[in-house]
Design a protein around this motif. Structure first.
Motif, mmCIF file in Angstrom:
data_model
loop_
_atom_site.group_PDB
_atom_site.id
_atom_site.type_symbol
_atom_site.label_atom_id
_atom_site.label_comp_id
_atom_site.label_asym_id
_atom_site.label_seq_id
_atom_site.Cartn_x
_atom_site.Cartn_y
_atom_site.Cartn_z
ATOM 1 N N ASP A 77 0.273 -1.510 -0.264
ATOM 2 C CA ASP A 77 -0.292 -0.244 -0.097
ATOM 3 C C ASP A 77 1.034 1.275 -0.109
ATOM 4 N N LEU A 78 2.168 1.405 0.237
ATOM 5 C CA LEU A 78 2.802 2.481 0.554
ATOM 6 C C LEU A 78 4.862 2.325 -0.546
ATOM 7 N N GLN A 79 4.119 3.471 -0.525
ATOM 8 C CA GLN A 79 5.475 3.617 -2.256
ATOM 9 C C GLN A 79 6.038 5.077 -1.820
ATOM 10 N N PHE A 121 11.003 14.535 -2.156
ATOM 11 C CA PHE A 121 11.156 13.509 -1.634
ATOM 12 C C PHE A 121 9.208 13.134 -1.587
ATOM 13 N N GLY A 122 9.453 11.942 -1.740
ATOM 14 C CA GLY A 122 7.107 11.854 -2.005
ATOM 15 C C GLY A 122 7.193 10.459 -1.390
ATOM 16 N N VAL A 123 6.003 10.661 -1.370
ATOM 17 C CA VAL A 123 4.723 9.130 -0.481
ATOM 18 C C VAL A 123 3.580 9.423 -1.115
ATOM 19 N N ASP A 124 3.211 8.006 -1.110
ATOM 20 C CA ASP A 124 2.289 7.527 -2.182
ATOM 21 C C ASP A 124 1.468 6.495 -0.843
ATOM 22 N N TYR A 125 0.472 6.637 -1.193
ATOM 23 C CA TYR A 125 -0.265 5.397 0.526
ATOM 24 C C TYR A 125 -1.784 5.482 -0.755
ATOM 25 N N ALA A 126 -1.757 3.980 -0.528
ATOM 26 C CA ALA A 126 -3.321 3.438 -0.814
ATOM 27 C C ALA A 126 -4.364 3.031 0.373
ATOM 28 N N ALA A 127 -4.887 4.271 0.248
ATOM 29 C CA ALA A 127 -5.513 4.146 1.740
ATOM 30 C C ALA A 127 -6.502 3.337 1.228
ATOM 31 N N GLY A 128 -7.122 2.178 0.917
ATOM 32 C CA GLY A 128 -8.255 1.111 0.413
ATOM 33 C C GLY A 128 -9.942 2.412 -0.202
ATOM 34 N N GLY A 129 -10.592 1.477 -0.543
ATOM 35 C CA GLY A 129 -11.562 2.277 -0.756
ATOM 36 C C GLY A 129 -11.745 2.792 -2.385
ATOM 37 N N ALA A 135 2.328 12.506 -0.483
ATOM 38 C CA ALA A 135 2.603 14.097 0.178
ATOM 39 C C ALA A 135 4.079 14.565 -0.597
ATOM 40 N N GLY A 136 4.846 15.892 0.087
ATOM 41 C CA GLY A 136 5.691 15.591 -1.118
ATOM 42 C C GLY A 136 6.384 16.673 -0.202
ATOM 43 N N TYR A 137 8.252 16.497 -0.725
ATOM 44 C CA TYR A 137 9.135 18.017 0.011
ATOM 45 C C TYR A 137 10.167 17.996 -1.001
ATOM 46 N N LEU A 138 10.382 19.501 -1.355
ATOM 47 C CA LEU A 138 11.977 20.113 -2.580
ATOM 48 C C LEU A 138 12.564 20.662 -1.776
ATOM 49 N N ARG A 139 13.417 21.136 -1.403
ATOM 50 C CA ARG A 139 14.402 21.339 -1.876
ATOM 51 C C ARG A 139 14.977 21.195 -2.467
ATOM 52 N N GLN A 140 15.808 23.705 -2.483
ATOM 53 C CA GLN A 140 16.233 23.685 -4.046
ATOM 54 C C GLN A 140 17.612 25.026 -3.550
ATOM 55 N N SER A 141 18.658 24.847 -3.541
ATOM 56 C CA SER A 141 19.245 25.731 -3.887
ATOM 57 C C SER A 141 18.978 27.182 -4.844
ATOM 58 N N ALA A 142 20.180 28.402 -4.081
ATOM 59 C CA ALA A 142 20.122 28.828 -5.027
ATOM 60 C C ALA A 142 21.035 28.907 -6.101
ATOM 61 N N ARG A 158 15.068 26.893 -1.755
ATOM 62 C CA ARG A 158 13.881 27.464 -2.191
ATOM 63 C C ARG A 158 12.992 25.973 -1.360
ATOM 64 N N ASN A 159 12.151 25.873 -1.210
ATOM 65 C CA ASN A 159 11.461 25.134 0.048
ATOM 66 C C ASN A 159 9.837 25.009 -0.699
ATOM 67 N N GLU A 160 9.360 23.411 -1.327
ATOM 68 C CA GLU A 160 7.962 23.608 -1.131
ATOM 69 C C GLU A 160 7.364 22.007 -1.121
ATOM 70 N N PHE A 161 6.320 22.453 -0.506
ATOM 71 C CA PHE A 161 5.175 21.291 0.086
ATOM 72 C C PHE A 161 4.207 21.138 -0.625
ATOM 73 N N THR A 162 3.610 19.774 -0.173
ATOM 74 C CA THR A 162 3.170 19.167 -1.675
ATOM 75 C C THR A 162 1.754 18.344 -0.782
ATOM 76 N N GLY A 163 1.167 18.140 -1.693
ATOM 77 C CA GLY A 163 -0.292 16.905 -0.526
ATOM 78 C C GLY A 163 -1.802 16.857 -2.167
ATOM 79 N N GLY A 164 -1.858 16.029 -1.660
ATOM 80 C CA GLY A 164 -2.403 15.365 -2.292
ATOM 81 C C GLY A 164 -3.583 14.153 -2.419
ATOM 82 N N ILE A 165 -4.835 14.394 -3.260
ATOM 83 C CA ILE A 165 -5.329 12.768 -2.960
ATOM 84 C C ILE A 165 -6.036 12.126 -3.962
ATOM 85 N N GLY A 166 -6.212 10.978 -4.729
ATOM 86 C CA GLY A 166 -6.599 10.451 -5.925
ATOM 87 C C GLY A 166 -7.869 9.606 -5.051
ATOM 88 N N TYR A 167 -8.610 9.317 -6.731
ATOM 89 C CA TYR A 167 -10.073 8.525 -5.926
ATOM 90 C C TYR A 167 -10.637 7.972 -7.748
#
Length: 224
Positions: A77-79, A121-129, A135-142, A158-167
Motif C-alpha cells: 500500500d505504500l510507495q 521526496f514523496g510518498v503515495d499511500y493506497a488507503a483503500g476504497g 505528500a512530498g517535499y522539495l528543497r532547491q539551492s539558489a 526554495r522549499n516546496e511542500f505538496t499534498g494530494g489525494i486521488g480517487y
C-alpha cells in the motif's frame, strides 16, 4: 537564441541647466540661455535614435542537468520516492544584449550563476476504497549568487511542500487533486546594472525580493 523588441521611455527630470554650462559649450549651443535637459535628451528617443523602439536579441546557453532517483515499496500500500537533481547553471555566466540600431551600445550583463541542487521526496499511500493519499517535499539551492540577484530571475533557496489525494471514480475514470506551497528565501538584489561587462557587487543591492506561491492542480484521467 531569443529575439524581441525593446521600448525605452524617457523619465522627465525637470532639470534646467544654467547658462554657460559645459554641455552647451561642448555641443556648440548658444551659451547665454538656460538649457532644459529633458528637451535635449528627447531627441535620443525618436525613431532611429539610440533610444528609439527597436529589435533586440540575445543568446543563452541552457544548463545541462542530471537526475538520479529511487522508488521503494515497503508494503503493497505504500510507495516512497526520492531523487536528486544537479543543474549546470555555471554555464550562465554572461547575458549579451545586441540592439539592431548600431547607435545603441550593446550590453553584456554579468550573471556569474553557480550550479544548483534539488532534492525531492514523496510518498503515495493506497488507503483503500479507491483512495490514494500523497505528500512530498522539495528543497532547491539558489543558482544566482548574492551579487547578481535581479528582476531577471530573483530566485533563492526554495522549499516546496505538496499534498494530494486521488480517487478511482470508475474502473476507467480516476480523479486527482494536488496542492503545492512554494516558499522562497527572501533575498537582497539590485534594480540598477553596473557598466556593461563589469561584474556587479552586493553594494548595488538596494531592494528586497520576496516570493511565495500556492499551486492547485486538478486532473481527471480516463482510460479506454
Amino acid at each position: 537564441n531569443y529575439s524581441g523588441t525593446v521600448t525605452f521611455t524617457q523619465v522627465p527630470t525637470g532639470i534646467i541647466l544654467p547658462p554657460d554650462n559645459p554641455l552647451e559649450i561642448a555641443l556648440g549651443l548658444p551659451t547665454a540661455t538656460p538649457l532644459p535637459l529633458d528637451g535635449l535628451l528627447a531627441t535620443q528617443f525618436l525613431t532611429g535614435g539610440p533610444l528609439g523602439n527597436q529589435d533586440v536579441k540575445t543568446t543563452i546557453t541552457m544548463p545541462d542537468q542530471a537526475v538520479v532517483g529511487v522508488t521503494v515499496t515497503p508494503t503493497d500500500d505504500l510507495q516512497v520516492m526520492a531523487d536528486l537533481q544537479w543543474m549546470h547553471w555555471a554555464l550562465f555566466n554572461t547575458l549579451p544584449i545586441t540592439f539592431t540600431n548600431t547607435a545603441t551600445p550593446n550590453e553584456v550583463l554579468v550573471a556569474q550563476y553557480q550550479n544548483s541542487w534539488t532534492g525531492r521526496f514523496g510518498v503515495d499511500y493506497a488507503a483503500g476504497g479507491g483512495w490514494d493519499l500523497r505528500a512530498g517535499y522539495l528543497r532547491q539551492s539558489a543558482a544566482a549568487p548574492a551579487q547578481t540577484v535581479t528582476p531577471l530571475l530573483p530566485e533563492g533557496l526554495r522549499n516546496e511542500f505538496t499534498g494530494g489525494i486521488g480517487y478511482q471514480l470508475t474502473p476507467q475514470l480516476h480523479a486527482d487533486v494536488a496542492y503545492q506551497y512554494v516558499r522562497q528565501q527572501n533575498r537582497r538584489g539590485r534594480v540598477i546594472n553596473p557598466p556593461s561587462g563589469v561584474a556587479p557587487t552586493t553594494a548595488l543591492n538596494s531592494g528586497l525580493y520576496k516570493f511565495h506561491a500556492s499551486l492547485v492542480a486538478i486532473t481527471l484521467t480516463a482510460r479506454f
